[in-house]
Design an enzyme around this catalytic site. Structure first.
Site, mmCIF file in Angstrom:
data_model
loop_
_atom_site.group_PDB
_atom_site.id
_atom_site.type_symbol
_atom_site.label_atom_id
_atom_site.label_comp_id
_atom_site.label_asym_id
_atom_site.label_seq_id
_atom_site.Cartn_x
_atom_site.Cartn_y
_atom_site.Cartn_z
ATOM 1 N N ASP A 64 0.837 -1.195 0.000
ATOM 2 C CA ASP A 64 0.000 0.000 0.000
ATOM 3 C C ASP A 64 0.878 1.254 0.000
ATOM 4 O OD1 ASP A 64 -2.331 1.570 0.290
ATOM 5 O OD2 ASP A 64 -1.974 1.724 2.427
ATOM 6 N N THR A 97 -3.115 5.349 -3.811
ATOM 7 C CA THR A 97 -2.042 6.080 -3.114
ATOM 8 C C THR A 97 -0.722 5.968 -3.875
ATOM 9 O OG1 THR A 97 -1.824 4.112 -1.730
ATOM 10 C CG2 THR A 97 -3.019 5.955 -0.803
ATOM 11 N N THR A 98 -0.456 4.794 -4.466
ATOM 12 C CA THR A 98 0.764 4.639 -5.271
ATOM 13 C C THR A 98 0.635 5.483 -6.544
ATOM 14 O OG1 THR A 98 0.913 2.379 -4.455
ATOM 15 C CG2 THR A 98 2.318 2.948 -6.302
ATOM 16 N N ASP A 394 -8.710 -0.560 2.196
ATOM 17 C CA ASP A 394 -8.724 0.121 0.895
ATOM 18 C C ASP A 394 -9.975 -0.255 0.112
ATOM 19 O OD1 ASP A 394 -6.336 1.127 1.613
ATOM 20 O OD2 ASP A 394 -5.192 0.402 -0.104
#
Length: 563
Positions: A64, A97-98, A394
Site C-alpha cells: 500500500d 495512493t501509489t 482500501d
C-alpha cells in the site's frame, strides 16, 4: 573607493543554510523522483511488496503506497509533500495512493528538462493547471454511472470495483471471496459514514478462506472471573444491557477514616458495601436482560451472581466494540443501573460464544438495526494478516466511494491513455510554449500503463504502442482498452470488469498536479540552525555577566554542575 568599503549586510543568523535558484529546484525535483521510484514497483496486480523494519524491530510487509510512505522516515522537506498527498488520497478515497505519488513524480520529471533549459516555473505551473482541469473534465465525460440499477446488479458492480482494488494486494489470489464480503459489509452499514461501524478482527491460524463476515458484531472474549464457565453461551432473541458501570466491590479510599464507638457498628459498614453491589446486580437481573456488557470491570462476585441466574456477562469490553453493539442492537449505553427501561435495552436474533482458532468470540447476529458488520480475518503469519487488514480497508473505502458517487471508469491504464491522447490532441490547438508543457503532462500520464507492464515483466514500449494505436481510432471504440496483465497484450478493461471509481482518478490527478505545482513554485530553501544551541549560548553568556550581575540567575545554564 567608498563603495568598496561598505560593510557586508548580515541578514540571517550564522550557520543558516540557504540554497536558491535553478540548482535548488532541480535538487527538489530529483528528491521527489527518488521517492516515487521507491513505490514505483508496488503498482498493479503484479506489483512487488516492500519489507520495512524500524528501530524497535517491528516488521511491516506492505504493498500500500500510503503505508510505505508513512513508514519511510523521509527528511527531505520537498519530498515530504509526496508523503502528504499519499496520506490525503488514503483518507479521502482509500485507494490510488501509489498512483498519486507516481503521477506527481512523473510530472516533475517531465518538467525538469524545461527548468534546466531556463523556462520560468510559473509558465509550467499555468500549463499544468490547465491540463489538470481538462483531464478531470475528460474523466467525468468518460465515467459510466451505476445509478438506478437493482440491488443485485449494484452488488455485482461494486464487487468488481473491490476486486480491482484487491487484485494488486497480497490477498489478490482470493479477491472474489473478499470482494463479496467487503460489499456485503458496506451495504450492511447503509448510509452510516463511520468507518468504525465495520470491525475487522484478526485471528492467526487457518487459511484465508476461513475468514468470515458476521452480519452484526463479533469481539474477542474479554478477561473473565471464576463462575464464567457456568454461564449459558447461547441465547435466542436476548435482551442486551450495555453499561459503563463497574460491578465490583468498591474498596474505600486509602485515606478514608471511620471512627466507631461500638464494635457492632463495624459489621453494618461492611454489610452496606455488600448491599450496594447486590442492589446493583438485582436491578440488572430485574431489567429482563440476558446479556450484560460493561466497559468497566465485572468482578468475580457479579460473574457468579449472573451465572446462578442464567445470564451472560462480559466486562472490560472496548469502547469501540460497545458502540458497535449499541448501534447494531438498538441499545443505549447506561452510566447507572437505576431506572433501566425496555427502550434502552438492545436485542438480536442470536447471541453465541464461538471458538475461532484458539480464541473465543462473542458474536451478536441478526441485529435489527443492522448498521454494523464485522469481518473476522484468518491467516498464517501476523504480518500477512496485518497487510490483509490494510487491503480490506482500501477495498471498503473504494466501495463506499463508488456507492456515494456511483460513477466508474475503466482501469488497467485505459483511462490514463485516453486522457493522454485527448491532451496531446488538445495541445496541437495551442500556440506558444504551452503546447510543449501540456504535451509533457500528457506523456507523464502514460506512467501508469508503462509501470503496469514493467511490474508484470512485459515489454512496455510494445504494449504502449499498441495502446496508442487503439486509442487513436477515430470512432472512439478504443477508449476502454488497457493493459492485459495475464497475456501481456491489450484488452477491453470494461469487458474484463477492471473498474475503479471515477473519484479515485479525479482525486489522484488533482492532488498530484497540486503537489507538482507546489514543488515547482519553490525557488529557495532556508534551513535555520538549531535554535537550541543558540539558546544555550545565550544562557551561558548571561551567566558570565559583568561583576555580580550574573548572580541574579540562580538557575543552571547548559553544562553547569549541579550544586
Amino acid at each position: 573607493m567608498a563603495a568598496m568599503l561598505q560593510p557586508q549586510i548580515i541578514l540571517l543568523k550564522e550557520g543558516t543554510d540557504t540554497s536558491q535558484g535553478k540548482p535548488q529546484l532541480v535538487s527538489n525535483i530529483n528528491a521527489c523522483t527518488a521517492v516515487a521510484d521507491v513505490v514505483r514497483t508496488t503498482l498493479g496486480p503484479r506489483g512487488m511488496d516492500k519489507l520495512i523494519h524500524d528501530d524497535k524491530g517491528n516488521v511491516t510487509i506492505s504493498n500500500d503506497g500510503a503505508t510505505i510512505m508513512k513508514l519511510l522516515d523521509i527528511v527531505h522537506p520537498a519530498a515530504k509533500i509526496l508523503v502528504d498527498i499519499a496520506k490525503s488520497q488514503d483518507s479521502e478515497v482509500g485507494d490510488g495512493t501509489t498512483t498519486v505519488v507516481l503521477f506527481a513524480g512523473e510530472f516533475l520529471k517531465e518538467a525538469k528538462p524545461f527548468i534546466e533549459d531556463g523556462v520560468h516555473p510559473q509558465n509550467l505551473i499555468r500549463s499544468y493547471r490547465t491540463a489538470c482541469y481538462l483531464a478531470i473534465d475528460k474523466v467525468k465525460e468518460l465515467a459510466v454511472s451505476i445509478e438506478g440499477k437493482s440491488l443485485e446488479e449494484k452488488k455485482s458492480l461494486l464487487a468488481k470495483c473491490a476486486a480491482t482494488t484487491l487484485s494488486s494486494k497480497l490477498i489478490g489470489g482470493e479477491k472474489e471471496f473478499f470482494a463479496s464480503m467487503v460489499v456485503d459489509s458496506v451495504i450492511a452499514i447503509g448510509n452510516d459514514d463511520r468507518l468504525s461501524m465495520i470491525g475487522i478482527k484478526k485471528v492467526p491460524g487457518g487459511n484465508m478462506r476461513d475468514s468470515f463476515l458476521v452480519d452484526g458484531v463479533a469481539f474477542k472474549k474479554t478477561f473473565s472471573y471464576a463462575g464464567f464457565e457456568q454461564q449459558p453461551k447461547k441465547f435466542l432473541n436476548p435482551k442486551i444491557l450495555l453499561l459503563n458501570v463497574e460491578l465490583e466491590l468498591k474498596s474505600e479510599k486509602e485515606n478514608a477514616e471511620i471512627r466507631l464507638s461500638d464494635p457492632s457498628q463495624y459489621q453494618s459498614i461492611v454489610d452496606a458495601e455488600w448491599n450496594i453491589i447486590y442492589d446493583k446486580l438485582d436491578k440488572c437481573v430485574q431489567s429482563g436482560a440476558k446479556v450484560v456488557l460493561s466497559r468497566l470491570a465485572i468482578g468475580d462476585l457479579a460473574t457468579q451472581y449472573f451465572a446462578d441466574r442464567d445470564l451472560f456477562c462480559a466486562g472490560r469490553v472496548t469502547e469501540e466494540d460497545l458502540q458497535r453493539v449499541a448501534a447494531a442492537t438498538g441499545g443505549t449505553v447506561q452510566t447507572s443501573v437505576n431506572n433501566i427501561i425496555d427502550e434502552v435495552l438492545g436485542t438480536c436474533e442470536l447471541f453465541e460464544e464461538r471458538q475461532v482458532g484458539n480464541e473465543r468470540f462473542n458474536i451478536f447476529s441478526g441485529c435489527p438495526s443492522g448498521r454494523t458488520a464485522t469481518i473476522v480475518l484468518r491467516g498464517g503469519a501476523d504480518q500477512f494478516i496485518e497487510e490483509a487488514e490494510r487491503s480490506l480497508h482500501d477495498a471498503i473505502m473504494i466501495v463506499r466511494r463508488a456507492l456515494k458517487n456511483s460513477t466508474v471508469v475503466a482501469g488497467g491504464g485505459a483511462i490514463d491513455m485516453e486522457i493522454s491522447r485527448y491532451l496531446r490532441q488538445h495541445a496541437r490547438t495551442i500556440a506558444g510554449k504551452s503546447q510543449l508543457f501540456i504535451n509533457s503532462y500528457a506523456k507523464a500520464l502514460e506512467v501508469i500503463p508503462r509501470q503496469l507492464c514493467d511490474n508484470a515483466g512485459f515489454d512496455a514500449t510494445d504494449v504502449l504502442n499498441k495502446l496508442r494505436q487503439k486509442h487513436a481510432l477515430p470512432s472512439g471504440e478504443g477508449a476502454p482498452y488497457g493493459v492485459d496483465i495475464n497475456t501481456g497484450g491489450i484488452a477491453d478493461s470494461f469487458a474484463n470488469f477492471v473498474w475503479e471509481p471515477a473519484v479515485v482518478k479525479i482525486n489522484a490527478i488533482n492532488a498530484a498536479t497540486e503537489a507538482a505545482c507546489l514543488v515547482l513554485s519553490v525557488d529557495e530553501t532556508v534551513k535555520n540552525p538549531k535554535s537550541e544551541s543558540a539558546q544555550g549560548e545565550a544562557a551561558a553568556s548571561a551567566m558570565g555577566g559583568r561583576g555580580r550581575g550574573g548572580a541574579a540567575f540562580r538557575g543552571r545554564g547548559r553544562g553547569m554542575r549541579r550544586r
